[in-house]
Design a protein around this motif. Structure first.
Motif, PDB file in Angstrom:
ATOM      1  N   ARG A  84      69.559  65.600  86.364  1.00 39.55           N
ATOM      2  CA  ARG A  84      68.253  65.264  85.547  1.00 39.55           C
ATOM      3  C   ARG A  84      67.609  63.989  85.990  1.00 39.55           C
ATOM      4  O   ARG A  84      68.261  63.029  86.529  1.00 39.55           O
ATOM      5  CB  ARG A  84      68.800  65.080  83.975  1.00 39.55           C
ATOM      6  N   ILE A  85      66.428  63.989  85.885  1.00 40.20           N
ATOM      7  CA  ILE A  85      65.903  62.780  86.337  1.00 40.20           C
ATOM      8  C   ILE A  85      65.084  62.140  84.979  1.00 40.20           C
ATOM      9  O   ILE A  85      64.287  62.721  84.281  1.00 40.20           O
ATOM     10  CB  ILE A  85      64.304  63.256  86.988  1.00 40.20           C
ATOM     11  N   ILE A  86      65.688  61.035  84.758  1.00 38.21           N
ATOM     12  CA  ILE A  86      65.302  60.219  83.381  1.00 38.21           C
ATOM     13  C   ILE A  86      64.514  58.905  83.942  1.00 38.21           C
ATOM     14  O   ILE A  86      64.954  58.142  84.715  1.00 38.21           O
ATOM     15  CB  ILE A  86      66.334  59.892  82.477  1.00 38.21           C
ATOM     16  N   ARG A  87      63.092  58.751  83.282  1.00 36.28           N
ATOM     17  CA  ARG A  87      62.475  57.726  83.891  1.00 36.28           C
ATOM     18  C   ARG A  87      62.116  56.677  82.741  1.00 36.28           C
ATOM     19  O   ARG A  87      61.756  57.235  81.643  1.00 36.28           O
ATOM     20  CB  ARG A  87      61.293  58.084  84.475  1.00 36.28           C
ATOM     21  N   VAL A  88      62.115  55.450  82.882  1.00 31.54           N
ATOM     22  CA  VAL A  88      61.780  54.473  81.973  1.00 31.54           C
ATOM     23  C   VAL A  88      60.301  53.708  82.485  1.00 31.54           C
ATOM     24  O   VAL A  88      60.484  53.164  83.457  1.00 31.54           O
ATOM     25  CB  VAL A  88      62.564  53.707  81.358  1.00 31.54           C
ATOM     26  N   ARG A 125      47.293  65.323  88.352  1.00 26.26           N
ATOM     27  CA  ARG A 125      47.467  66.862  87.987  1.00 26.26           C
ATOM     28  C   ARG A 125      48.831  67.041  87.072  1.00 26.26           C
ATOM     29  O   ARG A 125      49.823  66.337  87.590  1.00 26.26           O
ATOM     30  CB  ARG A 125      47.541  67.684  89.297  1.00 26.26           C
ATOM     31  N   LEU A 126      48.915  67.801  86.159  1.00 28.61           N
ATOM     32  CA  LEU A 126      50.132  68.077  85.220  1.00 28.61           C
ATOM     33  C   LEU A 126      51.079  68.513  86.352  1.00 28.61           C
ATOM     34  O   LEU A 126      50.943  69.398  87.087  1.00 28.61           O
ATOM     35  CB  LEU A 126      49.916  68.919  84.239  1.00 28.61           C
ATOM     36  N   HIS A 127      52.493  68.059  86.014  1.00 31.03           N
ATOM     37  CA  HIS A 127      53.331  68.453  86.888  1.00 31.03           C
ATOM     38  C   HIS A 127      54.918  67.923  86.373  1.00 31.03           C
ATOM     39  O   HIS A 127      54.877  67.286  85.450  1.00 31.03           O
ATOM     40  CB  HIS A 127      53.570  67.684  88.581  1.00 31.03           C
ATOM     41  N   VAL A 128      55.893  68.542  86.864  1.00 28.33           N
ATOM     42  CA  VAL A 128      57.428  68.094  86.638  1.00 28.33           C
ATOM     43  C   VAL A 128      57.516  67.284  87.791  1.00 28.33           C
ATOM     44  O   VAL A 128      57.565  67.973  88.891  1.00 28.33           O
ATOM     45  CB  VAL A 128      58.270  69.318  86.128  1.00 28.33           C
ATOM     46  N   ASP A 129      58.570  66.536  87.829  1.00 25.12           N
ATOM     47  CA  ASP A 129      59.103  65.791  88.846  1.00 25.12           C
ATOM     48  C   ASP A 129      60.090  66.825  89.754  1.00 25.12           C
ATOM     49  O   ASP A 129      61.029  67.326  89.183  1.00 25.12           O
ATOM     50  CB  ASP A 129      59.543  64.243  88.655  1.00 25.12           C
ATOM     51  N   ALA A 130      59.776  66.598  91.126  1.00 28.09           N
ATOM     52  CA  ALA A 130      60.959  67.062  91.809  1.00 28.09           C
ATOM     53  C   ALA A 130      60.742  66.374  93.177  1.00 28.09           C
ATOM     54  O   ALA A 130      59.700  65.816  93.541  1.00 28.09           O
ATOM     55  CB  ALA A 130      60.473  68.472  92.069  1.00 28.09           C
ATOM     56  N   PHE A 166      62.444  62.843  80.001  1.00 25.67           N
ATOM     57  CA  PHE A 166      63.123  63.586  81.561  1.00 25.67           C
ATOM     58  C   PHE A 166      61.615  63.871  81.980  1.00 25.67           C
ATOM     59  O   PHE A 166      61.181  65.075  81.709  1.00 25.67           O
ATOM     60  CB  PHE A 166      63.861  64.605  80.877  1.00 25.67           C
ATOM     61  N   SER A 167      61.427  63.434  83.127  1.00 19.70           N
ATOM     62  CA  SER A 167      60.202  63.660  83.913  1.00 19.70           C
ATOM     63  C   SER A 167      60.560  65.164  84.830  1.00 19.70           C
ATOM     64  O   SER A 167      59.557  65.496  85.144  1.00 19.70           O
ATOM     65  CB  SER A 167      60.058  62.434  84.884  1.00 19.70           C
ATOM     66  N   ASP A 168      61.654  65.495  84.997  1.00 18.20           N
ATOM     67  CA  ASP A 168      61.818  66.776  85.448  1.00 18.20           C
ATOM     68  C   ASP A 168      61.649  67.993  84.531  1.00 18.20           C
ATOM     69  O   ASP A 168      61.529  69.228  84.881  1.00 18.20           O
ATOM     70  CB  ASP A 168      63.302  67.005  86.053  1.00 18.20           C
ATOM     71  N   GLN A 169      61.476  67.616  83.258  1.00 22.05           N
ATOM     72  CA  GLN A 169      61.196  68.585  82.131  1.00 22.05           C
ATOM     73  C   GLN A 169      59.943  68.619  81.532  1.00 22.05           C
ATOM     74  O   GLN A 169      59.257  69.605  81.144  1.00 22.05           O
ATOM     75  CB  GLN A 169      62.282  68.439  81.157  1.00 22.05           C
ATOM     76  N   THR A 170      59.388  67.302  81.105  1.00 18.95           N
ATOM     77  CA  THR A 170      58.120  67.091  80.317  1.00 18.95           C
ATOM     78  C   THR A 170      57.149  67.137  81.458  1.00 18.95           C
ATOM     79  O   THR A 170      56.930  66.236  82.322  1.00 18.95           O
ATOM     80  CB  THR A 170      58.404  65.836  79.747  1.00 18.95           C
ATOM     81  N   PRO A 171      56.197  68.084  81.369  1.00 24.15           N
ATOM     82  CA  PRO A 171      54.896  68.070  82.359  1.00 24.15           C
ATOM     83  C   PRO A 171      54.164  66.887  82.044  1.00 24.15           C
ATOM     84  O   PRO A 171      53.739  66.519  80.776  1.00 24.15           O
ATOM     85  CB  PRO A 171      54.198  69.392  81.876  1.00 24.15           C
ATOM     86  N   HIS A 172      53.735  66.108  83.017  1.00 26.10           N
ATOM     87  CA  HIS A 172      53.238  64.809  82.794  1.00 26.10           C
ATOM     88  C   HIS A 172      52.059  64.585  83.898  1.00 26.10           C
ATOM     89  O   HIS A 172      52.146  65.156  84.909  1.00 26.10           O
ATOM     90  CB  HIS A 172      53.892  63.651  82.520  1.00 26.10           C
ATOM     91  N   ALA A 173      50.959  63.866  83.574  1.00 18.26           N
ATOM     92  CA  ALA A 173      50.017  63.400  84.578  1.00 18.26           C
ATOM     93  C   ALA A 173      49.576  61.994  84.131  1.00 18.26           C
ATOM     94  O   ALA A 173      49.375  61.598  83.133  1.00 18.26           O
ATOM     95  CB  ALA A 173      48.930  64.523  84.740  1.00 18.26           C
ATOM     96  N   ARG A 209      64.763  67.829  74.393  1.00 20.16           N
ATOM     97  CA  ARG A 209      63.935  68.820  74.468  1.00 20.16           C
ATOM     98  C   ARG A 209      62.623  68.721  74.923  1.00 20.16           C
ATOM     99  O   ARG A 209      61.639  69.673  74.701  1.00 20.16           O
ATOM    100  CB  ARG A 209      63.623  69.048  72.612  1.00 20.16           C
ATOM    101  N   GLY A 210      62.362  67.659  75.809  1.00 17.93           N
ATOM    102  CA  GLY A 210      61.014  67.164  76.393  1.00 17.93           C
ATOM    103  C   GLY A 210      60.121  66.274  75.854  1.00 17.93           C
ATOM    104  O   GLY A 210      59.138  66.000  76.273  1.00 17.93           O
ATOM    105  N   GLN A 211      60.433  65.770  74.591  1.00 20.96           N
ATOM    106  CA  GLN A 211      59.751  64.654  74.094  1.00 20.96           C
ATOM    107  C   GLN A 211      59.662  63.229  74.575  1.00 20.96           C
ATOM    108  O   GLN A 211      60.762  63.075  75.234  1.00 20.96           O
ATOM    109  CB  GLN A 211      59.578  64.417  72.478  1.00 20.96           C
ATOM    110  N   VAL A 212      58.591  62.641  74.596  1.00 22.38           N
ATOM    111  CA  VAL A 212      58.359  61.548  75.159  1.00 22.38           C
ATOM    112  C   VAL A 212      59.069  60.393  74.032  1.00 22.38           C
ATOM    113  O   VAL A 212      58.465  60.429  72.832  1.00 22.38           O
ATOM    114  CB  VAL A 212      57.005  61.060  75.561  1.00 22.38           C
ATOM    115  N   LEU A 213      59.884  59.381  74.324  1.00 26.50           N
ATOM    116  CA  LEU A 213      60.090  58.233  73.536  1.00 26.50           C
ATOM    117  C   LEU A 213      59.286  57.055  73.636  1.00 26.50           C
ATOM    118  O   LEU A 213      59.240  56.593  74.793  1.00 26.50           O
ATOM    119  CB  LEU A 213      61.697  57.891  73.556  1.00 26.50           C
ATOM    120  N   CYS A 214      58.355  56.670  72.798  1.00 32.12           N
ATOM    121  CA  CYS A 214      57.548  55.285  72.831  1.00 32.12           C
ATOM    122  C   CYS A 214      57.876  54.258  72.069  1.00 32.12           C
ATOM    123  O   CYS A 214      58.276  54.339  71.008  1.00 32.12           O
ATOM    124  CB  CYS A 214      56.143  55.729  72.848  1.00 32.12           C
TER     125      CYS A 214
END
Length: 321
Positions: free
Chosen positions: A180-184, A165-170, A275-282, A58-63
């Motif tokens: 999907r792009i999953i990043r740790v 800048r806030l973005h989703v990965d592409a 999931f960095s293709d889904q969660t806007p992050h900067a 659902r786009g949450q970050v696991l920390c």
């Protein structure tokens, strides 16, 4: 005092709750877009009846504020901007090909390769333990060692590459056709410096607003780019749209300043994943980090309807692959 990943997580007002088909309960999860987990060791048993896959999808970050990846004294001594070649932003390691790029001094390559291979092993075990549905399905693992101050690279390249800048990965040159792009990530800073992030609103809400700004897809143009080796393969309609969202987000200065967002602080010794293709992050500030990337087929997800591919197909009313 145990470090926390949470910096400021405001609650939503009633006026900010959804009015479309998304339920208030579903959207309310984003009042806290991060889930903190208590693990202190990379070897642990999978939790029973876990909803972590649902949260991640659902786009949450696991920390994991206490899940430290320990470097040896030799590895710690390597840390410094001079470790990376002068024209490189990061050191990268392709695990499947055993190919490392970006190490300035070849005599350091063996030690850096061993470090990145160990990080890959730890992160793969972490993902497959927490998200057992993905065991054996993680594809094309590549990781990186980032030693520069984030601010050092700001302004040295185009706004499209400005990751504060806030973005989703592409991937501009590497179409992934809906995978999907999953990043740790892990903060390995030896001086106590935080890695500061911003994260943004849910993907579907973002896409609804920005899709009208993206120019129409051209199959002919995508074929030409592939023929000229501008891209490694032909961009699908999906690749065109996700890259368009990436660019539209970064180009929108009002969204960057005033869009719904939260700050997250990652202390040294903290691991986090998304999931960095889904969660806007900067990435706003910090130095010294490890990052592991995996690709995952949409069909391998627990709920593929939450993927950017399915969301964009629903919003556009057409198949994108």
């Amino acid at each position: 005092m145990v470090a926390s990943c949470i910096a400021n997580l405001p609650s939503l007002s009633s006026s900010e709750l959804p009015t479309s088909h998304r339920s208030a309960h579903e959207y309310h999860n984003f009042a806290r877009p991060i889930v903190e987990l208590p693990y202190t060791d990379w070897q642990f048993a999978a939790p029973d009846n876990s909803d972590l896959t649902d949260r991640l999808e659902r786009g949450q970050v696991l920390c994991f504020p206490q899940l430290a990846f320990t470097l040896s004294e030799q590895e710690q001594a390597l840390l410094g901007p001079e470790l990376v070649g002068p024209k490189r932003k990061n050191i990268s390691f392709n695990i499947d090909r055993d190919r490392i790029n970006g190490v300035a001094d070849p005599t350091n390559e063996a030690a850096v390769r061993a470090l990145l291979k160990r990080y890959y092993q730890h992160t793969r075990n972490l993902v497959e333990t927490l998200l057992p549905e993905n065991r054996g399905k993680l594809l094309e693992p590549v990781n990186s060692l980032r030693v520069h101050e984030i601010s050092q690279w700001q302004g040295k390249s185009s706004w499209r590459k400005d990751d504060i800048r806030l973005h989703v990965d592409a991937f501009p040159s590497r179409p992934i056709h809906g995978q999907r792009i999953i990043r740790v990530f892990h903060n390995i800073n030896p001086h106590g410096t935080l890695r500061v992030w911003r994260v943004g609103e849910p993907f579907e809400r973002l896409a609804e607003r920005l899709l009208p700004r993206i120019k129409p897809y051209s199959s002919l143009s995508s074929s030409l780019q592939a023929a000229l080796k501008i891209t490694k393969s032909k961009r699908s309609h999906y690749d065109h749209l996700i890259l368009g969202l990436h660019d539209a987000m970064k180009a929108d200065t009002d969204y960057q300043a005033n869009g719904q967002q939260w700050q997250l602080d990652f202390h040294p010794g903290t691991t986090w994943m998304a999931f960095s293709d889904q969660t806007p992050h900067a990435a706003m500030s910090g130095q010294y980090m490890l990052e592991q990337t995996f690709l995952l087929d949409v069909a391998s997800q627990k709920n593929s309807e939450l993927s950017p591919l399915r969301v964009l197909e629903r919003l556009t009313g057409r198949a994108l692959l």
